[in-house]
Scaffold this active site. Structure first.
Site, PDB file in Angstrom:
ATOM      1  N   SER A  14       0.868  -1.167   0.000  1.00  0.00           N
ATOM      2  CA  SER A  14       0.000   0.000   0.000  1.00  0.00           C
ATOM      3  C   SER A  14       0.906   1.218   0.000  1.00  0.00           C
ATOM      4  O   SER A  14       1.845   1.297   0.791  1.00  0.00           O
ATOM      5  CB  SER A  14      -0.928  -0.019   1.211  1.00  0.00           C
ATOM      6  OG  SER A  14      -2.032   0.833   0.971  1.00  0.00           O
ATOM      7  N   GLU A  15       0.642   2.166  -0.899  1.00  0.00           N
ATOM      8  CA  GLU A  15       1.627   3.211  -1.167  1.00  0.00           C
ATOM      9  C   GLU A  15       1.834   4.176  -0.015  1.00  0.00           C
ATOM     10  O   GLU A  15       2.798   4.941  -0.021  1.00  0.00           O
ATOM     11  CB  GLU A  15       1.297   3.976  -2.456  1.00  0.00           C
ATOM     12  CG  GLU A  15      -0.003   4.748  -2.437  1.00  0.00           C
ATOM     13  CD  GLU A  15      -1.132   3.970  -3.103  1.00  0.00           C
ATOM     14  OE1 GLU A  15      -1.104   2.712  -3.052  1.00  0.00           O
ATOM     15  OE2 GLU A  15      -2.037   4.604  -3.675  1.00  0.00           O
ATOM     16  N   ASN A  16       0.968   4.125   0.994  1.00  0.00           N
ATOM     17  CA  ASN A  16       1.213   4.982   2.150  1.00  0.00           C
ATOM     18  C   ASN A  16       2.286   4.427   3.078  1.00  0.00           C
ATOM     19  O   ASN A  16       2.649   5.085   4.052  1.00  0.00           O
ATOM     20  CB  ASN A  16      -0.082   5.224   2.927  1.00  0.00           C
ATOM     21  CG  ASN A  16      -0.725   3.952   3.408  1.00  0.00           C
ATOM     22  OD1 ASN A  16      -0.840   2.994   2.654  1.00  0.00           O
ATOM     23  ND2 ASN A  16      -1.140   3.926   4.656  1.00  0.00           N
ATOM     24  N   GLY A  17       2.800   3.205   2.761  1.00  0.00           N
ATOM     25  CA  GLY A  17       3.988   2.770   3.488  1.00  0.00           C
ATOM     26  C   GLY A  17       3.972   1.418   4.171  1.00  0.00           C
ATOM     27  O   GLY A  17       4.551   1.268   5.254  1.00  0.00           O
ATOM     28  N   SER A  22       8.334   4.100  -0.634  1.00  0.00           N
ATOM     29  CA  SER A  22       7.189   3.409  -1.208  1.00  0.00           C
ATOM     30  C   SER A  22       7.140   3.604  -2.721  1.00  0.00           C
ATOM     31  O   SER A  22       6.899   2.663  -3.484  1.00  0.00           O
ATOM     32  CB  SER A  22       5.907   3.935  -0.569  1.00  0.00           C
ATOM     33  OG  SER A  22       4.788   3.265  -1.075  1.00  0.00           O
TER      34      SER A  22
END
Lengths: 218, 232, 232, 218
Positions: free
Chosen positions: D46-49, D88
């Site tokens: 998930s690109e938020n980390g 990320s």
């Protein structure tokens, strides 16, 4: 009398202010850490990945995973941090380091510096020096005023391949403290017992000699 | 979890070939992939290009590959500790590209990150800038530098898990994290390999996605280059 | 160690002025600098530009500044959770620059790192690429993107020490580490402030050199935006 | 009969292979995780980390510091890792993520995609979508074949502002599985009970219909 390497380091230590992050190059600059006043807070950064570098370890406590940029075993102060090489140069390139002290083979009066290569003879590489001189706003060069043959290393123009252009602000040698000003070297201080004439004779670059030049104090 | 474990260094180095470009982690002799280097010597791959901050010493680290004339070209920032290196370089046997240390690190990171090129002030006005594009930003000249392109990255970590997650120790971290995922195949050797789930997810320095193969290293010498101490 | 501690949020925010550019960490409402935001509302600074991935919700996060019309311009990647935001934007009261999330993160990192500009493929051929330089690398088109230029960065960490070293928790990390050192002054608020030396130097996410002021935050609400659960 | 959103997700789940790192967009893509086979190893980014995202937490175990890119509370699998936003997108931009599944408002037969803006009406922003589509080598779009007015969203050319150009490879809708081929949509599969004629009628873009088109299996 001309300064010893330790005395050059000791004089430079006076330039280190409270709250400074400082990067010390190999050689004389490394010695500066020994002379920084006890009553100020300073953190030493080593570009291989430590902020808050401490003194050498006690015998038997050396750790292969804890070295400085000179590959010497070191310790970490309380509050130190470790990081990767890219982050280390983020600190340097991003101008978060307040003071850079490094050695040189030649310095020119326009602020150019050469310290990584003697064509056909010696090529050790620039390490982090090019990043440091290209980015740092506050660079002090620690060096001998002349080479072993007695020739000046404080020049009108560098003869060796450059490490950086127009970047040096201050030079502390075994003879003098010099500041780059309008394309010349302003003589700020003399080594104790060294005359202005002796410094002038040892300097190929143009000197600004203005009024009485005080002797260094430590 | 995706399992990245391979059983030994032989499997980990499968696919290395003559003429390839390798990245190798480490600063001086600290944090170097000792097992991978030994295997490259054993495999006797030739004509390789090595991207590594230093070139080891005469009888350790990349010096072992130099002795056997396996290296065609070195891309480094500092090579001052190696007499055989200097001999090969000055005689022209070895091709050497010296680049600023920060640029070296950032070119690795750029390769890891899919950033094809970036600007840096380091080296402007010097030999390093010759033939390179330069450009002014904020009143200061910068050079355009490109991401590296390598076949294998060999890195060494302190701890790793079977999912390929890595934790480094002290200043042995250095270039190792920046090289992970910066080559087609990243091979990580670790001092301690643990099952996925044993490392705190908050403390992982390099997520396993950047690592293709991981193995438990053996017989680490961890040689100290400059033993400096003070008296108690 | 250099001591970065300030006694409270008032001291931490000293120097903020109308018309300044702020960076604010957080993703959605996770990891946002709650104390600093409350102080900016209290100080009633006007005409500010905010660089932040999101714009909060109507009554929390940056939504609080929006309500008071303190924000002149938002630079974000996603602003979908905020009705007041949408109203101000569509009515033209608020200037909005939407940029890809990866570009946002990288422009922060570039500012932190002294990299003035870099190339990325994100946004090429779209509105985002209009008026920007483009260039082909490896057969693919990329845009030239620049480092941000901000006056203050406000970040929130889990733990911090008096030397300014920071450790983040879970996905509350997000943009916070990338914004440290990316503005003239970085203000870090932490849930737990400890004396220098208490944090493991190997586990620090952001070294203190990137932080100018650190303080112990208060009364964290840590609101959850989308509470999704499963039954036991 | 046209697929439900769950069935679209179920069909896409078949494209997820052992050893894949997968980024799931908001909406239908998020549902894909529920249908991935148990006997393969997959990690969700998930690109938020977070890498190694797990299912929603049990009631009472929600953590404000542990969310996905849709701001939903989640859990971390064993072997997961947390990282910052720049790292990320290093995973995404650096093509370390194997498969990207995202929603769209429109897809065109040259692989263009639009999913972030309706001028004058709706501007939520692109989030990480532009980075994902510009970098990913393997992109599957999950979407409804037509909008609420019954107009095709599978087009010759996108009418909305683009998210990315020439990037989509495969589209799974409630009616069909389509592959971009030489500037057209090749019809690969039909939803069970949906005829080729129905798909053709709902598709504005050029279709390649070659031989018998099988029904999807799940």
């Amino acid at each position: 009398m001309a300064l010893s390497k330790e005395q050059i380091a000791q004089r430079i230590a006076k330039e280190v202010k409270d709250g400074y992050y400082v990067n010390l190059g190999i050689g004389i600059p490394t010695l500066v850490a020994n002379f920084v006043r006890d009553d100020i807070e300073v953190e030493f950064q080593s570009e291989n990945g430590i902020l808050g570098m401490g003194p050498f370890p006690f015998e038997g406590e050396e750790d292969a995973d804890l070295i400085n940029a000179g590959k010497q075993t070191i310790t970490a102060m309380k509050g130190a941090s470790f990081f990767d090489s890219a982050k280390s140069f983020s600190m340097i390139r991003g101008q978060h380091v307040d003071l850079t002290i490094l050695g040189a083979m030649e310095v020119a009066q326009n602020g150019d510096i050469a310290n990584w290569k003697i064509p056909g003879k010696m090529v050790k590489g620039m390490g982090g020096a090019m990043d440091l001189v290209a980015s740092a706003e506050n660079i002090i060069v620690a060096m001998m005023h002349t080479n072993r043959a007695g020739e000046s290393k404080i020049l009108k123009q560098c003869s060796l391949p450059l490490t950086g252009v127009n970047c040096v602000k201050k030079v502390v040698t075994n003879l003098a403290v010099l500041e780059i000003e309008d394309g010349k070297f302003r003589l700020l201080e003399r080594a104790p017992g060294v005359s202005v004439e002796e410094i002038d004779a040892a300097t190929e670059g143009n000197l600004i000699i203005d009024g009485d030049i005080p002797e260094m104090t430590f | 979890m995706i399992n990245k474990t391979v059983k030994d260094v032989t499997t980990a180095c499968k696919g290395v070939k003559d003429g390839m470009t390798f990245m190798l982690g480490g600063f001086g002799l600290s944090g170097i992939p000792e097992n991978a280097i030994a295997q490259l010597v054993k495999l006797n791959v030739k004509q390789v290009t090595c991207i590594s901050n230093n070139a080891g010493v005469d009888d350790f680290g990349l010096g072992l590959l130099l002795q056997k004339h396996q290296i065609k070209k070195m891309i480094s920032s500092y090579v001052g500790e190696n007499a055989e290196f200097e001999r090969q370089m000055l005689s022209g046997e070895l091709d050497v590209e010296l680049i600023p240390q920060g640029t070296l690190a950032q070119r690795c990171l750029a390769a890891q990150s899919g950033v094809p090129a970036f600007y840096t002030p380091a080296g402007y006005g010097t030999e390093v800038g010759e033939g390179k594009e330069s450009r002014e930003f904020n009143g200061k000249m910068h050079l355009l530098e490109h991401a590296f392109n390598a076949d294998f990255a060999f890195v060494k970590a302190w701890k790793g898990d079977t999912a390929g997650n890595l934790i480094f120790k002290g200043t042995a971290r250095n270039f190792n994290p920046n090289m992970c995922g910066a080559a087609t195949i990243t091979v990580a050797e670790v001092e301690e390999l643990v099952p996925a789930g044993e490392l705190d997810p908050n403390q992982i320095h390099i997520p396993g996605i950047f690592v293709q193969r991981i193995f438990q290293g053996e017989k680490y010498e961890k040689r100290i280059e400059q033993r400096t101490v003070r008296k108690k």
